[in-house]
Design an enzyme around this catalytic site. Structure first.
Site, PDB file in Angstrom:
ATOM      1  N   ASN A 108      11.703   0.080  -4.567  1.00 26.77           N
ATOM      2  CA  ASN A 108      12.114  -0.222  -5.941  1.00 26.77           C
ATOM      3  C   ASN A 108      11.357   0.591  -6.985  1.00 26.77           C
ATOM      4  O   ASN A 108      11.922   1.019  -7.988  1.00 26.77           O
ATOM      5  CB  ASN A 108      11.951  -1.718  -6.244  1.00 26.77           C
ATOM      6  N   TYR A 109      10.075   0.816  -6.748  1.00 24.89           N
ATOM      7  CA  TYR A 109       9.252   1.479  -7.762  1.00 24.89           C
ATOM      8  C   TYR A 109       9.325   2.992  -7.650  1.00 24.89           C
ATOM      9  O   TYR A 109       9.503   3.539  -6.569  1.00 24.89           O
ATOM     10  CB  TYR A 109       7.784   1.045  -7.635  1.00 24.89           C
TER      11      TYR A 109
ATOM     12  N   PHE B 206       0.879  -1.169   0.000  1.00 24.42           N
ATOM     13  CA  PHE B 206       0.000   0.000   0.000  1.00 24.42           C
ATOM     14  C   PHE B 206       0.916   1.220   0.000  1.00 24.42           C
ATOM     15  O   PHE B 206       1.364   1.657   1.074  1.00 24.42           O
ATOM     16  CB  PHE B 206      -0.882   0.018   1.250  1.00 24.42           C
ATOM     17  N   ASP B 207       1.188   1.740  -1.159  1.00 28.02           N
ATOM     18  CA  ASP B 207       2.226   2.769  -1.229  1.00 28.02           C
ATOM     19  C   ASP B 207       1.797   4.081  -0.590  1.00 28.02           C
ATOM     20  O   ASP B 207       2.637   4.873  -0.184  1.00 28.02           O
ATOM     21  CB  ASP B 207       2.670   2.986  -2.683  1.00 28.02           C
TER      22      ASP B 207
ATOM     23  N   GLY C 231       3.503   6.329   2.257  1.00 24.11           N
ATOM     24  CA  GLY C 231       3.234   7.771   2.157  1.00 24.11           C
ATOM     25  C   GLY C 231       3.824   8.413   0.918  1.00 24.11           C
ATOM     26  O   GLY C 231       5.042   8.433   0.737  1.00 24.11           O
TER      27      GLY C 231
ATOM     28  N   GLY D 228       3.840  11.506   0.248  1.00 22.52           N
ATOM     29  CA  GLY D 228       4.576  12.708   0.626  1.00 22.52           C
ATOM     30  C   GLY D 228       5.958  12.330   1.134  1.00 22.52           C
ATOM     31  O   GLY D 228       6.977  12.843   0.672  1.00 22.52           O
TER      32      GLY D 228
ATOM     33  N   HIS E 239       2.443  -8.743 -11.268  1.00 26.34           N
ATOM     34  CA  HIS E 239       1.782  -7.990 -10.210  1.00 26.34           C
ATOM     35  C   HIS E 239       0.759  -7.049 -10.825  1.00 26.34           C
ATOM     36  O   HIS E 239       0.668  -6.924 -12.049  1.00 26.34           O
ATOM     37  CB  HIS E 239       2.818  -7.215  -9.373  1.00 26.34           C
TER      38      HIS E 239
ATOM     39  N   GLY F 186      -0.753   4.197   2.069  1.00 26.65           N
ATOM     40  CA  GLY F 186      -1.070   3.973   3.477  1.00 26.65           C
ATOM     41  C   GLY F 186       0.058   3.383   4.292  1.00 26.65           C
ATOM     42  O   GLY F 186       0.080   3.512   5.512  1.00 26.65           O
TER      43      GLY F 186
END
Lengths: 683, 683
Positions: free
Chosen positions: A406-407, A322-323, A328, A330, A458, A325
């Site tokens: 990584n992303y 969950f990138d 973050g 920000g 994915h 939650g």
């Protein structure tokens, strides 16, 4: 636990009037808030997880912004900060509310059984901890690594672990890699074990070996072949030499105006902010339609993301990041570079977040604001006399780029002169890789992008929270389906068999508000205002919301990710506005069990018709990696758009003047080549 | 009828060696060909419908281009022209084949029961004819029009007419409009009748009144309110004043090289041409992969289009325009304008077609070739030390814009540095409008975009013909579907329920080659070469073909449009290469009954595996117009892309050098504003 009675107000330097109520906290304010909290609960050993603006209640803001004219306009709103803190070493979570107007700690309470977002401090601490752990070192030695400075770990949220489940402990898992030299691409050298970390104990509590699928394989060796993309590895001598510069300039300046974080551009007006969680948020979007300033969107943000992986075996089955939650957008945001991330005449905004100690950390150039030429906006030629009228499209781009281990994701908000809005995600960076034994194959769950390197399949889901105010606070959602007419070819009402029609259905409640994409009916949705009828179309004014990037969640409905990321199961959910519902996966998403997310909020059937409503709109991609996505992935794009749909009285862009080569200095390339010298001196 | 025996060779000035075999005919050649045909059949009263290059056989070209190395390389190919002529007044169709090498009429034959493409000459002749027709004049008078110079007609193909069906006569239908002054937008003033024209007789043979759906309505009046977008109507004083210029320049020149119509850019090599029918065609696409020049696509074009309308009642049920096969994307192409259609450093190509008399007509600046910055190509930041590497994406754009009566289409071929290819259609121009009686509504088949103006729902289908040669002439098509693993959550093989996998199926024959889009499985297709296995992925090398713009044909399968435009029923058809199969709707598409199109070609089940194959790939949009699409439509985009998929050994763009503000002169907008004077003098 401390109670409110014990808390004494501390004087602050904040002058409320300096700030717009939606302005994020300054560095000074962050320090002030931390001090207030620390003084309020002097006996607690806390680290600061989050110190952020508590956005004012919408009902206050609607008056402050001038949209709600039913009561006297509010001109001053209390400035508050929301604090999430962790007690060490218990890792108990506390929430605090601080008034910046009077320096008061208004609320401080223990929130049981939750784990807040992971922080950069924790990412670094965990990586250091892992490298020092004797069992990790033993694993590395067995793989042939003596020098632990070559070993790197990407700490991930634990998701749900068979042994370490629940939220009483703060846990992480580390994906392990090595580098063969400085700045080497670690994703080319994955290791085959996963340390499990307890952040309360600050200890590696377990190490899991990733077993080859078939017991015939021995332990995978580390693939040592380098796969790099940084210039020193590619070699500047190997760079393409035949790319001539493209120079984009605005010698007369830009067309937008910025006042604080308010932006005026081409009849659009909006305010932006960036918080630790959703990153860039677009507030209070309106459009100047003749004499009328028409409200459109109260707030738009990327509310949550989830990236579930395909491989059903442990530990891969825990990978569903969950990138928003867990990490973050920000906190993960990049400092952008002129001429590199951003081309042309660029206006940057900075961002400020907090560290564990309650000190600010500042991200310069966190948001890029600029204009782009976007091809033709419209054109028509009268073929009789050849008279053509073409107008070029300009778009305003507000963007950030985030790195989540990584992303990397480029996140772009676009506003156009024809009244349309677009949001685009550019996914890039590094594939999550997994090591295979020699001669092992990824099975149907991934692709080998280099020897022994399995890039696992994915999906990426992006869930937008869209809080509309289309011509007013009360809106409805209309589903539009296109269908064949129900008469066979030759029937008097379908003589030629061509007949089709569109059917509009207003969604009445949160049950109907759960919508799936339907390619078979070219389905889309409209945000409409039933209180204002368009004089031409005779229907409610509206905005159409469209994505060509819906993809089904391939995990089972009752899977772990299905429970935790229920939002990804539908293209659209609609809920009545609720100030506590900002994040589709829940405020405390990290280690969540899925009891607080949009799928749960809609279980109570509530009306959503002609109400203050919120849309949760999901698009995404199913990503089966290619060899060409390695060692760095070319951008893969997805997104959605919103367009006025029987809202204006005509194409709102017809007053855009045409351009010509006198204005934009376009040149003939062939001539340029012939008169290269002349052309360059003229420049 | 003439026979070949009667024909004597005529000497020509053509030097074969001056031309590449794929070069289109020059104006001189067109005149020569016309002369040869006329002299060959001196007793026939013919008009020239089409004079175009007869593209050489692929088997010869594959050798000429150097791809087929199994036999000695062919270095000279006979240059031939294909001629379609109509005998007047019978409107019988003849085909001729002319050798430009020796001036010989090689073939001349009557083609029974067909009607070739409509021409610009016919469009003008019909409009003039209609205006002079007494019954048309009477209709206009009844509507209150005395001055016939105010009356305009858009002549359309007849499609299939209840009375005038079949192909023995050459027929058209005219959609009628008026203008209230010069250059007024006629689509704001539609008339309620449709003249039917016999082009053999050159006569209006019938007039159809468009009846209101309900008999309670009297004859619609003409809506006289103006709805315009041309500058003199909008008023320059009303133009937006706050758009600052964006200047795009390449002071060091462009990065592409042009030799004739061959283009070299960033490892891509291709040849382009433009014919009367498909417009821009991309030939012989290859990619330089290290030392190896790898063949990719023999030929790519927009083979056919169809635009079926929704309203099931006459005469609307006849509206399904084949913009390629009935009007021709070459014949309808615009002369492009620098700084207006095209921004930056532009290289133009001209095009030449023929008129009725066999004279050339020349379209200057018919094709635009230029480069664009396309945002970031890839980026990754190491969050540990903040080291970022971002590379900007450049694309090569080859484009044309066509006007087909009311609609305009921008057609863009894009090539990228990461090896990907994209095709984009920008639909713009004018909606087809229909007049309503006062108080009449469009029903579920359209929307009222202004009082009495019904903009009817419709669809746009674009069918690409893709002739691949991915690493060789013999290719296969592989369908890729993503699915949940068939085990419930908790099963040992799906403990967490997340499992999904992809399944690849090679399509064996023309029956399996008929493919529908499937959003539920995130379906896509790959063009693969089974004769070359990728050393990493261990599967055949391939190219992925993806569109996010599939939409179902909403007409019944056995509808008139379903019969004539069978190609639009599927997302993909695959056929063995056949030199006579170039147009998905048949060579003689105009007035076709649907007996010669891709749906018929595949009825004979033939192998398509590891063969010289052709893809017929359809994407499109279902267009429910908005008020905002009037009086001129902002561009609506759709398209598809092809990407290397386990073809290269890595991201082919990693050798693209990063840029910086030193190279591209990017500037801070805020600073620019402060130092405006300084900045402008520096420029």
């Amino acid at each position: 636990m401390s109670s409110l009675k014990e808390i004494n107000p501390i004087s602050t330097n904040t002058e409320n009037s300096r700030f717009h109520p939606l302005d994020q906290l300054t560095g000074d304010e962050i320090m002030t808030v931390a001090e207030i909290v620390r003084k309020g609960v002097p006996n607690l050993n806390i680290v600061f997880n989050t110190i952020t603006l508590k956005e004012p209640k919408k009902e206050l803001m609607m008056s402050y912004l001038g949209w709600d004219t039913t009561k006297p306009r509010i001109t001053k709103i209390e400035r508050e900060a929301l604090v999430v803190a962790l007690e060490k070493p218990s890792m108990k979570c506390y929430e605090a509310l601080v008034s910046l107007d009077n320096g008061q700690l208004k609320r401080f309470e223990h929130i049981p059984d939750v784990q807040p977002i992971l922080t950069m401090d924790e990412m670094f601490e965990v990586e250091e901890l892992v490298a020092k752990d004797p069992r990790v070192q033993a694993e590395c030695r067995e793989l042939g690594i003596e020098d632990m400075s070559c070993v790197f770990s990407d700490p991930w949220a634990i998701a749900r672990h068979v042994t370490y489940k629940g939220r009483s402990k703060r846990m992480m898992q580390a994906l392990m890699y090595m580098r063969t030299c400085e700045d080497d691409n670690q994703y080319a050298h994955p290791l085959d074990f996963v340390p499990i970390i307890d952040l309360g104990l600050m200890k590696v509590v377990d190490i899991e070996r990733i077993k080859p699928r078939d017991s015939k394989f021995t332990r995978p060796t580390i693939p040592l072949e380098k796969h790099n993309f940084l210039p020193e590895f590619v070699g500047e001598e190997n760079f393409r030499k035949d790319i001539k510069p493209i120079i984009v300039q605005q010698p007369e300046g830009v067309s937008f105006k910025v006042k604080g974080t308010e932006i005026d551009w081409q009849k659009w007006n909006m305010k932006i902010s960036m918080n630790y969680r959703e990153g860039l948020v677009i507030h209070n979007v309106s459009y100047q339609d003749g004499a009328e300033k028409r409200p459109l969107f109260y707030r738009i943000s990327l509310s949550e993301m989830v990236v579930p992986y395909a491989d059903p075996f442990t530990p891969h089955n825990r990978k569903h990041a969950f990138d928003v939650g867990e990490y973050g957008l920000g906190l993960c945001t990049n400092t952008l570079t002129l001429g590199c991330d951003c081309l042309g005449s660029i206006y940057y905004f900075d961002a400020t977040f907090n560290d564990h100690n309650g000190k600010p950390f500042h991200v310069p150039n966190a948001i890029c604001l600029h204009e782009e030429d976007a091809g033709i906006l419209f054109k028509h030629t009268d073929y009789r006399n050849g008279r053509a009228h073409a107008v070029r499209s300009r778009r305003l781009v507000i963007s950030q780029i985030v790195t989540v281990a990584n992303y990397d994701y480029g996140l772009y908000y676009y506003f156009y002169q024809d009244g349309s809005f677009q949001y685009e995600v550019k996914a890039t960076g590094e594939l999550n890789t997994h090591v295979l034994a020699e001669d092992e194959t990824p099975g149907p769950y991934g692709v080998m992008v280099a020897p022994q390197i399995n890039a696992q399949y994915h999906q990426h889901f992006f869930t937008m929270r869209i809080d509309p105010m289309v011509d007013g606070a009360n809106n409805s959602i209309c589903k539009v389906d296109t269908q064949r007419v129900p008469h066979a070819t030759g029937h008097p009402n379908n003589m030629y068999g061509n007949g089709f029609y569109s059917e509009s259905t207003i969604l009445k409640d949160t049950a109907e508000g759960q919508q799936t994409a339907n390619y078979e009916t070219a389905r889309f949705w409209k945000i409409i205002n039933e209180n204002r009828i368009h004089p031409y179309s005779k229907g409610p004014v509206g905005w159409k919301i469209v994505s060509n990037h819906h993809t089904p969640l391939f995990a089972q409905d009752d899977s772990v990710v299905g429970q935790r990321a229920g939002f990804a199961k539908k293209a659209l959910w609609v809920t009545p506005y609720n100030e506590n519902q900002i994040f589709a996966g829940g405020f405390y998403c990290n280690q969540s069990d899925g009891d607080d997310n949009v799928e749960h909020w809609v279980k109570d059937v509530q009306s959503i018709q002609n109400k203050d409503i919120v849309l949760w709109y999901t698009f995404g991609v199913t990503h089966l990696p290619r060899v060409e996505d390695f060692p760095v992935m070319p951008v893969e794009m997805c997104g959605f758009s919103m367009k006025p749909c029987n809202f204006f009285m005509a194409n709102p862009g017809i007053d855009v003047p045409p351009t010509n080569k006198g204005i934009n200095h376009s040149k003939l390339a062939s001539k340029e080549k012939e008169n290269k010298a002349a052309c360059c001196t003229k420049l």
